[in-house]
Enzyme design. Sequence first.
Site, PDB file in Angstrom:
ATOM      1  CG  PHE A  64      -0.171  -0.344   2.502  1.00 46.10           C
ATOM      2  CD1 PHE A  64       0.492   0.611   3.231  1.00 46.10           C
ATOM      3  CD2 PHE A  64      -0.114  -1.662   2.925  1.00 46.10           C
ATOM      4  CE1 PHE A  64       1.194   0.288   4.378  1.00 46.10           C
ATOM      5  CE2 PHE A  64       0.585  -2.002   4.082  1.00 46.10           C
ATOM      6  CZ  PHE A  64       1.247  -1.024   4.811  1.00 46.10           C
ATOM      7  CE1 TYR A  65       4.655   1.151   3.352  1.00 48.48           C
ATOM      8  CE2 TYR A  65       6.787   0.709   2.394  1.00 48.48           C
ATOM      9  CZ  TYR A  65       5.967   0.748   3.488  1.00 48.48           C
ATOM     10  OH  TYR A  65       6.461   0.395   4.717  1.00 48.48           O
ATOM     11  N   GLY A  66       1.634   3.835  -1.697  1.00 44.44           N
ATOM     12  CA  GLY A  66       1.360   4.789  -2.760  1.00 44.44           C
ATOM     13  C   GLY A  66       0.268   5.747  -2.332  1.00 44.44           C
TER      14      GLY A  66
END
Length: 355
Positions: A59-61
């Site tokens: 979920f790094y966005g």
Amino acid sequence: MVQTVRLGGTDIEVAAIGHGLMLMTWTPTPVSDEQAFEAIIKGVDAAGGAKVLLNSGEFYGENFSTTNLELLARFYKKYPEYADKTVLSVKGGVDLANGHAISRYLYDYRLAKPHLSKKISLEFLRKSIDNINAKLEGTKHVDIFEAARVDPNRSIEEAMNNMKTLIEEGKFSHVGLSECSAETLRRANAVVPVAAVEIEVSPFSYEEETRKVIATAKELNIPVAAYSPLGRGFLTGQITKLEDILEGDMRHQSERFKPHQTKNFPHNLTLVDALKTIAAKKGVSPGQLALAWVRSLGPHMLPIPGSSKASRTIENLQAADIILTEDEKAEINGILDTIQVKGARYQASTPGLWG
């Protein structure tokens, strides 16, 4: 000779300072592929043949998207030779269909209990790692998979047995833990060897439970992947006013950086200034001093600073060779005791993230 750290329960050695990739994509203005790829390549090449731990997340966005994994897929497609030169650790196990739930889950898991009942179920973890692998498009096998937080509604033994099943299915190779307590780490490792435990460690974040986890990890021969070892950039000395942090930057979620927390910021800046003085005397950058301090907490300490610039990545790696004298460590620890950080790591409502 490059300093290395061995992953728990394995014979894998990685460079003593890894590379966090989150802010390459989880930012209002993501960097270009060219810049991101150069930062990764220069860091790996500077490791002198040692593998480098790359830390990513499902979920790094922006809006909790998978853009970080998509960036990695493009990187490994273009530079396939770097797949064997890197160890990839990916966090997952959160509900990507509900961005608001993710935000609350990350910043205060106790408020998000209704969304946590399935977070470590076998089906949910399988869905998460399958999504991660799909986004990587077969370019790189996931070396370490970890749930972003410990589910308070289920036992860690159940979680680790579910992870073991997924390893046997070939989904990934090793298990990591994130934001866990010392007791949880011990119980988890008794079920499946923990390759690394990821917690926040820096002169900015050195809580009592942090020290317990570090001590337990050392006893169990598990490396501590210390995230935000540069205090989310504050300890580099590059942030001197709140306006240096762009609107929309996730750091504003922390009380230490919230615009309305005007008293916290200048107080914490005095800590940074004191550390800058020591760094100047030693002839190193403030960031390198912070990384060297984290490394000085034990041979199993593995800082994973984030960087989107090749020059900063190399600077970070060089900190592994900086040795602090006993006098220097005493001076730094004296500063930390005298100038205690103001403001919680996350939101004020968070009673603690230790699961």
